[in-house]
Motif scaffolding. Structure first.
Motif, PDB file in Angstrom:
ATOM      1  N   LYS A 101       0.854  -1.174   0.023  1.00  0.00           N
ATOM      2  CA  LYS A 101       0.073   0.001   0.100  1.00  0.00           C
ATOM      3  C   LYS A 101       0.866   1.218   0.017  1.00  0.00           C
ATOM      4  CE  LYS A 101      -3.826   2.352   0.430  1.00  0.00           C
ATOM      5  NZ  LYS A 101      -4.831   2.358  -0.801  1.00  0.00           N
ATOM      6  N   THR A 102       1.911   1.317   0.905  1.00  0.00           N
ATOM      7  CA  THR A 102       2.689   2.460   0.792  1.00  0.00           C
ATOM      8  C   THR A 102       3.468   2.690  -0.446  1.00  0.00           C
ATOM      9  OG1 THR A 102       3.240   1.992   3.299  1.00  0.00           O
ATOM     10  CG2 THR A 102       4.687   3.307   2.031  1.00  0.00           C
ATOM     11  N   THR A 104       2.466   1.835  -3.482  1.00  0.00           N
ATOM     12  CA  THR A 104       1.670   2.090  -4.580  1.00  0.00           C
ATOM     13  C   THR A 104       1.186   3.536  -4.309  1.00  0.00           C
ATOM     14  OG1 THR A 104       0.511  -0.207  -4.446  1.00  0.00           O
ATOM     15  CG2 THR A 104      -0.541   1.609  -5.331  1.00  0.00           C
ATOM     16  N   ARG A 105       0.977   4.119  -3.022  1.00  0.00           N
ATOM     17  CA  ARG A 105       0.889   5.555  -2.919  1.00  0.00           C
ATOM     18  C   ARG A 105       1.891   6.563  -3.091  1.00  0.00           C
ATOM     19  NH1 ARG A 105      -2.552   7.998  -3.353  1.00  0.00           N
ATOM     20  NH2 ARG A 105      -2.244   9.612  -1.842  1.00  0.00           N
ATOM     21  N   ALA A 107       4.132   5.677  -5.600  1.00  0.00           N
ATOM     22  CA  ALA A 107       3.905   6.073  -6.904  1.00  0.00           C
ATOM     23  C   ALA A 107       2.791   6.752  -7.500  1.00  0.00           C
ATOM     24  CB  ALA A 107       3.706   4.524  -7.655  1.00  0.00           C
ATOM     25  N   ASP A 108       1.966   6.737  -6.797  1.00  0.00           N
ATOM     26  CA  ASP A 108       0.811   7.707  -7.057  1.00  0.00           C
ATOM     27  C   ASP A 108       0.958   9.038  -6.704  1.00  0.00           C
ATOM     28  OD1 ASP A 108      -1.157   5.788  -7.640  1.00  0.00           O
ATOM     29  OD2 ASP A 108      -2.229   5.831  -5.811  1.00  0.00           O
ATOM     30  N   LEU A 109       2.087   9.483  -6.131  1.00  0.00           N
ATOM     31  CA  LEU A 109       2.366  10.841  -5.656  1.00  0.00           C
ATOM     32  C   LEU A 109       3.678  11.177  -6.307  1.00  0.00           C
ATOM     33  CD1 LEU A 109       1.776  10.518  -1.705  1.00  0.00           C
ATOM     34  CD2 LEU A 109       0.762  12.081  -3.345  1.00  0.00           C
ATOM     35  N   ALA A 110       4.153  10.586  -7.330  1.00  0.00           N
ATOM     36  CA  ALA A 110       4.915  10.322  -8.287  1.00  0.00           C
ATOM     37  C   ALA A 110       6.285  10.788  -7.623  1.00  0.00           C
ATOM     38  CB  ALA A 110       4.782  11.962  -9.013  1.00  0.00           C
ATOM     39  N   LYS A 112       9.911   8.925  -7.721  1.00  0.00           N
ATOM     40  CA  LYS A 112      10.729   8.093  -8.695  1.00  0.00           C
ATOM     41  C   LYS A 112      11.249   7.030  -8.225  1.00  0.00           C
ATOM     42  CE  LYS A 112       8.759  10.661 -12.061  1.00  0.00           C
ATOM     43  NZ  LYS A 112       7.586  10.182 -12.645  1.00  0.00           N
ATOM     44  N   GLU A 139       5.991   0.693 -11.594  1.00  0.00           N
ATOM     45  CA  GLU A 139       4.644   1.318 -11.294  1.00  0.00           C
ATOM     46  C   GLU A 139       4.658   2.793 -11.255  1.00  0.00           C
ATOM     47  OE1 GLU A 139       0.678   0.620  -9.355  1.00  0.00           O
ATOM     48  OE2 GLU A 139       2.133  -0.659 -10.026  1.00  0.00           O
ATOM     49  N   LYS A 140       4.217   3.205 -12.427  1.00  0.00           N
ATOM     50  CA  LYS A 140       3.857   4.633 -12.835  1.00  0.00           C
ATOM     51  C   LYS A 140       5.242   5.239 -12.669  1.00  0.00           C
ATOM     52  CE  LYS A 140      -0.755   5.112 -11.195  1.00  0.00           C
ATOM     53  NZ  LYS A 140      -2.088   5.843  -9.958  1.00  0.00           N
TER      54      LYS A 140
END
Length: 237
Positions: A101-102, A104-105, A107-110, A112, A139-140
């Motif tokens: 979860k950490t 993934t978040r 990655a969502d917050l960009a 790198k 991931e992103k």
């Protein structure tokens, strides 16, 4: 820069959103330290694994820039699960959920680049962070690398549990938490006992006798590992 000021400028929990953005704009890198609450014989604190992981990450972040995530103190694996003042997850399922979860978040917050850095190096834990690094890299556009305090070649120091290596490493970060005087002198009867025997003078120590530790070498040991961690964080090697 003193330890408190260093922590407050690199440890993400002390920062406001604008400060986080500013730091990550210089280098989009987050170190994520992992540890345990675990018996480390009589002379060391039970939070040693997390204290060393967090301290090394802060030292690395000072060199490389980037930020340090709060330490996750719940680990898995190893032979000390039933020792006093130890809480060890029976499997890596809970830890995996938190880390997945950490990451993934982040990655969502960009973010790198993320470095998973474990002060607890039981095989189960290392297998888990290696798996997550492999699965979540890309991931992103985020890359993830995983390592631990025992994965760096340190001349004169073999990795151990509560022995000379871990004792010296902690001395480079939190020397006031160590009490070598609490260890009784070597007892000839110890030679007939396992160190998992509570009557052994080094109960729970796996590795070199910590009573011979030269604590003044602690800062150099921390710097050695932190420098190698920076190389991994930046270059992936």
């Amino acid at each position: 820069m003193g330890p408190e000021l260093l922590q407050k400028t690199r440890a993400i929990e002390f920062l406001r959103p604008s400060q986080i953005r500013a730091e990550l704009a210089e280098r989009s890198l987050v170190y994520l330290p992992l540890g345990t609450i675990e018996w480390h014989c009589q002379h060391l604190p039970v939070g040693l694994d997390g204290l060393t992981a967090h301290g090394v990450c802060l030292r690395a972040a000072k060199i490389s820039k980037g930020l340090v995530w709060p330490t996750l103190y719940y680990g898995t694996g190893g032979d000390h699960g039933q020792y006093p003042w130890t809480v060890m997850m029976d499997t890596g399922d809970e830890l995996e959920g938190l880390l997945r979860k950490t990451l993934t978040r982040l990655a969502d917050l960009a973010v790198k680049r993320v470095v998973l850095f474990s002060g607890h190096f039981a095989d189960d834990q290392l297998d888990l962070i290696d798996k997550l690094a492999s699965e979540l890299s890309g991931e992103k556009d985020m890359s993830v690398v995983a390592t631990s305090v025992n994965r760096f070649d340190v001349p004169g120091f073999l990795p151990d549990h509560a022995g000379r290596f871990e004792t010296t490493l902690l001395a480079g970060l939190h020397p006031n938490t160590i009490d070598l005087g609490s260890l009784a002198p070597a007892n000839p009867s110890d030679e007939e006992k396992s160190r998992h025997d509570p009557s052994h003078t080094l109960w729970g120590v796996i590795g070199a006798d910590p009573r011979c530790s030269q604590l003044k070498k602690g800062p150099d040991l921390v710097d050695h590992i932190a420098t190698k961690l920076v190389t991994l964080a930046i270059n992936g090697i």
